[in-house]
Design a protein around this motif. Structure first.
Motif, PDB file in Angstrom:
ATOM      1  N   PHE A 108       0.856  -1.179   0.000  1.00 58.97           N
ATOM      2  CA  PHE A 108       0.000   0.000   0.000  1.00 58.97           C
ATOM      3  C   PHE A 108       0.895   1.232   0.000  1.00 58.97           C
ATOM      4  N   THR A 109       0.303   2.393  -0.277  1.00 64.44           N
ATOM      5  CA  THR A 109       1.050   3.649  -0.224  1.00 64.44           C
ATOM      6  C   THR A 109       0.411   4.559   0.818  1.00 64.44           C
ATOM      7  N   LYS A 110       1.245   5.368   1.401  1.00 67.49           N
ATOM      8  CA  LYS A 110       0.790   6.364   2.384  1.00 67.49           C
ATOM      9  C   LYS A 110       1.811   7.485   2.372  1.00 67.49           C
ATOM     10  N   SER A 111       1.359   8.697   2.098  1.00 67.44           N
ATOM     11  CA  SER A 111       2.236   9.875   2.092  1.00 67.44           C
ATOM     12  C   SER A 111       3.440   9.677   1.175  1.00 67.44           C
ATOM     13  N   ASP A 112       3.209   9.214  -0.037  1.00 68.02           N
ATOM     14  CA  ASP A 112       4.250   8.996  -1.046  1.00 68.02           C
ATOM     15  C   ASP A 112       5.309   7.976  -0.626  1.00 68.02           C
ATOM     16  N   LEU A 113       4.947   7.065   0.256  1.00 72.57           N
ATOM     17  CA  LEU A 113       5.830   5.975   0.654  1.00 72.57           C
ATOM     18  C   LEU A 113       5.152   4.647   0.342  1.00 72.57           C
ATOM     19  N   PHE A 114       5.937   3.660  -0.103  1.00 70.37           N
ATOM     20  CA  PHE A 114       5.449   2.310  -0.338  1.00 70.37           C
ATOM     21  C   PHE A 114       5.727   1.471   0.895  1.00 70.37           C
ATOM     22  N   TYR A 115       4.763   0.670   1.293  1.00 70.26           N
ATOM     23  CA  TYR A 115       4.928  -0.288   2.377  1.00 70.26           C
ATOM     24  C   TYR A 115       4.523  -1.648   1.847  1.00 70.26           C
ATOM     25  N   GLY A 116       5.051  -2.698   2.436  1.00 69.26           N
ATOM     26  CA  GLY A 116       4.677  -4.046   2.056  1.00 69.26           C
ATOM     27  C   GLY A 116       5.406  -5.044   2.929  1.00 69.26           C
ATOM     28  N   SER A 117       5.095  -6.320   2.739  1.00 76.76           N
ATOM     29  CA  SER A 117       5.686  -7.350   3.572  1.00 76.76           C
ATOM     30  C   SER A 117       6.310  -8.450   2.712  1.00 76.76           C
ATOM     31  N   LYS A 118       7.448  -8.967   3.178  1.00 77.05           N
ATOM     32  CA  LYS A 118       8.132 -10.073   2.508  1.00 77.05           C
ATOM     33  C   LYS A 118       7.450 -11.401   2.803  1.00 77.05           C
ATOM     34  N   THR A 119       6.620 -11.412   3.804  1.00 77.32           N
ATOM     35  CA  THR A 119       6.001 -12.647   4.244  1.00 77.32           C
ATOM     36  C   THR A 119       4.551 -12.388   4.642  1.00 77.32           C
ATOM     37  N   HIS A 120       3.783 -13.456   4.721  1.00 75.87           N
ATOM     38  CA  HIS A 120       2.420 -13.317   5.203  1.00 75.87           C
ATOM     39  C   HIS A 120       2.354 -13.479   6.718  1.00 75.87           C
ATOM     40  N   PHE A 121       3.439 -13.892   7.355  1.00 75.48           N
ATOM     41  CA  PHE A 121       3.530 -13.914   8.809  1.00 75.48           C
ATOM     42  C   PHE A 121       4.964 -13.708   9.238  1.00 75.48           C
ATOM     43  N   PRO A 122       5.233 -12.899  10.202  1.00 74.71           N
ATOM     44  CA  PRO A 122       4.309 -11.932  10.806  1.00 74.71           C
ATOM     45  C   PRO A 122       4.093 -10.753   9.867  1.00 74.71           C
ATOM     46  N   LYS A 123       3.069 -10.034  10.071  1.00 73.44           N
ATOM     47  CA  LYS A 123       2.684  -8.944   9.176  1.00 73.44           C
ATOM     48  C   LYS A 123       3.383  -7.644   9.571  1.00 73.44           C
ATOM     49  N   LEU A 124       4.660  -7.621   9.438  1.00 77.58           N
ATOM     50  CA  LEU A 124       5.418  -6.413   9.717  1.00 77.58           C
ATOM     51  C   LEU A 124       5.852  -5.790   8.402  1.00 77.58           C
ATOM     52  N   PRO A 125       5.549  -4.515   8.169  1.00 75.98           N
ATOM     53  CA  PRO A 125       5.933  -3.893   6.898  1.00 75.98           C
ATOM     54  C   PRO A 125       7.447  -3.746   6.784  1.00 75.98           C
ATOM     55  N   LEU A 126       7.904  -3.686   5.557  1.00 73.83           N
ATOM     56  CA  LEU A 126       9.309  -3.395   5.305  1.00 73.83           C
ATOM     57  C   LEU A 126       9.574  -1.933   5.600  1.00 73.83           C
ATOM     58  N   LYS A 127      10.838  -1.586   5.569  1.00 71.77           N
ATOM     59  CA  LYS A 127      11.198  -0.180   5.661  1.00 71.77           C
ATOM     60  C   LYS A 127      10.508   0.538   4.496  1.00 71.77           C
ATOM     61  N   PRO A 128       9.891   1.671   4.736  1.00 68.67           N
ATOM     62  CA  PRO A 128       9.184   2.379   3.657  1.00 68.67           C
ATOM     63  C   PRO A 128      10.112   2.730   2.497  1.00 68.67           C
ATOM     64  N   VAL A 129       9.567   2.666   1.292  1.00 68.54           N
ATOM     65  CA  VAL A 129      10.305   3.011   0.084  1.00 68.54           C
ATOM     66  C   VAL A 129       9.690   4.280  -0.494  1.00 68.54           C
ATOM     67  N   PRO A 130      10.429   5.378  -0.570  1.00 66.32           N
ATOM     68  CA  PRO A 130       9.884   6.596  -1.184  1.00 66.32           C
ATOM     69  C   PRO A 130       9.522   6.355  -2.650  1.00 66.32           C
ATOM     70  N   ALA A 131       8.357   6.814  -3.051  1.00 60.94           N
ATOM     71  CA  ALA A 131       7.862   6.582  -4.418  1.00 60.94           C
ATOM     72  C   ALA A 131       8.834   7.117  -5.468  1.00 60.94           C
ATOM     73  N   GLU A 132       9.485   8.238  -5.205  1.00 64.90           N
ATOM     74  CA  GLU A 132      10.382   8.819  -6.215  1.00 64.90           C
ATOM     75  C   GLU A 132      11.659   8.002  -6.409  1.00 64.90           C
TER      76      GLU A 132
END
Length: 155
Positions: A108-132
Motif C-alpha cells: 500500500f502507499t501512504k504519504s508517497d511511501l510504499f509499504y509491504g511485507s516479505k512474508t504473510h507472517f508476521p505482518k510487519l511492513p518493510l522499511k518504507p520506500v519513497p515513491a520517487e
C-alpha cells in the motif's frame, strides 16, 4: 536407486516452479495510481501511522489491499489482465539498483511511501520506500488466471 529417484523428483518440482512463474512489468506511476484505490479505512484497522517511521501493527491479522486483478505488460509488450492471488510477488527496483520483494496483496502507499511485507507472517511492513526512488516494478504470478487484452489501452 531411491536417492536418484528423490533427486529427480526434487529437480522436476523445482523446474516446474521456475517455469510456472511468469514476470510482468508495470510502470511505477501506474502502480501508484492502482494503490491509490486501497481503502484508507481498512488500512487504519491494521496500522497506526501516528508515530514516525514504520507504522505500528494494530491487529496481528493479514492485511489485504483488496486488489484482485492488475494490468501488466509481458516481455514482448503484450498487455494482460491478471488475477492477483496470495502468491503474487512484486519486485521493486530502487535508484542505485537495490531490489525489494514483497507479496502484492500486502502493499500500500501512504504519504508517497510504499509499504509491504516479505512474508504473510508476521505482518510487519518493510522499511518504507519513497515513491520517487522506484525505477522499475516487476510482478511475478504463480498459477494465476490471465487474459490477454487486445486493442485496449493501459489503464
Amino acid at each position: 536407486m531411491p536417492l536418484l529417484l528423490l533427486l529427480m523428483i526434487i529437480f522436476g518440482y523445482l523446474g516446474f516452479v521456475i517455469l510456472s512463474t511468469v514476470t510482468y512489468t508495470i510502470s511505477p506511476e501506474n502502480l501508484i495510481l492502482i494503490l491509490s484505490g486501497v481503502d484508507e479505512n481498512n488500512l487504519a484497522k491494521y496500522y497506526d501511522f501516528s508515530q514516525p517511521g514504520n507504522p505500528a501493527l494494530i491487529i496481528p491479522e493479514q492485511f489485504d489491499n483488496g486488489i484482485k486483478e492488475i494490468q501488466c505488460i509481458d516481455k514482448k509488450g503484450a498487455l494482460y489482465l491478471i488475477k492477483v492471488n496470495k502468491r503474487t510477488q512484486i519486485r521493486i527496483t530502487r535508484k542505485g539498483g537495490t531490489k525489494q520483494i514483497m507479496y502484492f496483496d500486502t502493499i500500500f502507499t501512504k504519504s508517497d511511501l510504499f509499504y509491504g511485507s516479505k512474508t504473510h507472517f508476521p505482518k510487519l511492513p518493510l522499511k518504507p520506500v519513497p515513491a520517487e526512488e522506484i525505477t522499475r516494478v516487476e510482478l511475478q504470478f504463480k498459477r494465476s488466471g490471465k487474459l490477454k487484452m487486445e486493442h485496449h489501452t493501459f489503464l
